[in-house]
Motif scaffolding. Structure first.
Motif, PDB file in Angstrom:
ATOM      1  N   ALA A 147      -3.988  -8.322   5.269  1.00  0.00           N
ATOM      2  CA  ALA A 147      -4.600  -7.073   5.729  1.00  0.00           C
ATOM      3  C   ALA A 147      -4.373  -6.760   7.201  1.00  0.00           C
ATOM      4  O   ALA A 147      -4.173  -5.602   7.580  1.00  0.00           O
ATOM      5  CB  ALA A 147      -6.098  -7.084   5.425  1.00  0.00           C
ATOM      6  N   ASP A 178     -13.577  -2.957   1.189  1.00  0.00           N
ATOM      7  CA  ASP A 178     -13.421  -4.189   0.415  1.00  0.00           C
ATOM      8  C   ASP A 178     -14.573  -4.231  -0.582  1.00  0.00           C
ATOM      9  O   ASP A 178     -15.655  -3.703  -0.299  1.00  0.00           O
ATOM     10  CB  ASP A 178     -13.465  -5.409   1.347  1.00  0.00           C
ATOM     11  CG  ASP A 178     -13.016  -6.688   0.647  1.00  0.00           C
ATOM     12  OD1 ASP A 178     -11.851  -7.080   0.857  1.00  0.00           O
ATOM     13  OD2 ASP A 178     -13.815  -7.287  -0.102  1.00  0.00           O
ATOM     14  N   THR A 202      -9.079  -6.917   2.494  1.00  0.00           N
ATOM     15  CA  THR A 202      -9.198  -7.568   3.805  1.00  0.00           C
ATOM     16  C   THR A 202      -8.728  -9.020   3.753  1.00  0.00           C
ATOM     17  O   THR A 202      -9.175  -9.848   4.527  1.00  0.00           O
ATOM     18  CB  THR A 202     -10.659  -7.526   4.303  1.00  0.00           C
ATOM     19  OG1 THR A 202     -11.499  -8.212   3.354  1.00  0.00           O
ATOM     20  CG2 THR A 202     -11.157  -6.109   4.469  1.00  0.00           C
TER      21      THR A 202
END
Length: 329
Positions: A139, A159, A135
């Motif tokens: 991302a 994540d 992330t």
């Protein structure tokens, strides 16, 4: 000379535009119609920093350019970005600088788009479930690229920090509300990839982020994040088990990506096991996906021709729409 900010670029250039630009760039590269010198790295020991200069020239577009990316970790203490970047675009006919644009957003856009190009070309047309590992700064565009090219019902986000995954998901629900795709955070990697049609990893991990043996038949996998010989976000199982493996540039991946360097050094796979470059699929020189049971794998480490072709197309659209600030020097 035209100055283009991140917001200027967003006004005139969509993810769909970026994906088409990247397809064009990959075609040009694989056809041998671009000049891409090795990037120049300059260490700045005094500031524990580094500046990288990444040039390319594309004759058929009469465009050349150079992206300057710096990595200055101490900038955080000064309230400045730790990885500032600018793209300088030149007219290939006159050598004059035509534009300077936000290089950070350009990189995010073209990196998301090159995965989008691979997903569009290689994944099953009926793909419904996708997964995003990571992330970080890249991302958001990776997520948008997947849902831009396929009518996905759900994207699962994983994540190592689940709170960060949840925050990212809430932000993306707002930012990508124009798409009718459910975006959810998941706590387990195995849970994330169960029955997944598309899997994209965009991390800087030194160890694999998911178990390749759990990838279902017919899935498409993108490796985007690992870009040094020590990083390995894809495990050796998926690299070996994939029916067809494609690269943005074979030279770049086999020189830089631990995802492939590590298993090759162990003798698990060899160069002969890889299909070739995505640009060769676009050119019709090699086949892409041929049936719904094949597992396809795409790896990108980036190449400056992606920056130049994308920047050129952004510049054209900005001129057409009278966006940006003109500066006389």
């Amino acid at each position: 000379m035209l100055i283009l900010t991140r917001e200027d670029i967003k006004k005139v250039f969509t993810m769909k535009d970026a994906i088409e630009a990247d397809k064009e760039a990959l075609r040009i590269y694989s056809a041998g119609k671009s000049v891409v010198p090795l990037r120049v790295n300059i260490d700045i020991p005094k500031e524990q920093g580094q500046s990288l200069f990444m040039p390319a020239y594309v004759e058929e577009l009469d465009a050349t350019g150079i992206k300057i990316v710096s990595v200055f970790p101490k900038n955080i203490e000064k309230g400045k970005p730790s990885v500032p970047a600018k793209m300088i675009l030149l007219d290939g006919k006159t050598g004059e600088v035509t534009a300077i644009m936000d290089g950070t957003y350009l990189t995010q856009l073209r990196t998301g788009a090159v995965q989008g190009a691979a997903t569009d070309i290689l994944s099953r047309k009926d793909a419904k479930i996708a997964v995003l590992f990571g992330t970080g700064g890249q991302a958001a565009t990776q997520l948008e690229a997947m849902i831009c090219v396929r009518d996905l019902e759900e994207v699962r986000v994983f994540d190592i920090n689940n709170e960060r995954a949840k925050e990212f998901v809430e932000e993306m629900k707002k930012e990508l509300s124009q798409y009718n795709t459910k975006i959810v955070a998941v706590e387990e990697a195995a849970e994330a990839i169960k029955d997944a049609d598309i899997i994209t990893a965009v991390t800087t991990s030194r160890r694999p982020v998911f178990d390749g043996s759990l990838v279902k038949k017919g899935a498409h996998v993108n490796g985007v994040g690992a870009y040094t010989p020590e990083m390995q976000e894809l495990d050796e199982t998926i690299v070996k088990n994939a029916d067809k493996v494609y690269f943005d540039t074979e030279e770049g991946v086999l020189a830089e990506a631990g995802d492939f360097i590590i298993p090759m050094e162990k003798g698990i796979v060899s160069k002969e096991d890889f299909k070739g470059e995505l640009g060769q699929v676009i050119l019709g020189e090699i086949s892409g996906r041929e049936d719904d049971e094949e597992i396809t794998l795409f790896k990108t480490v980036g190449v400056a021709v992606l920056d130049v072709v994308t920047a050129y197309n952004i510049y054209k659209k900005a001129i057409e729409n009278n966006i940006g600030q003109h500066v006389e020097l």
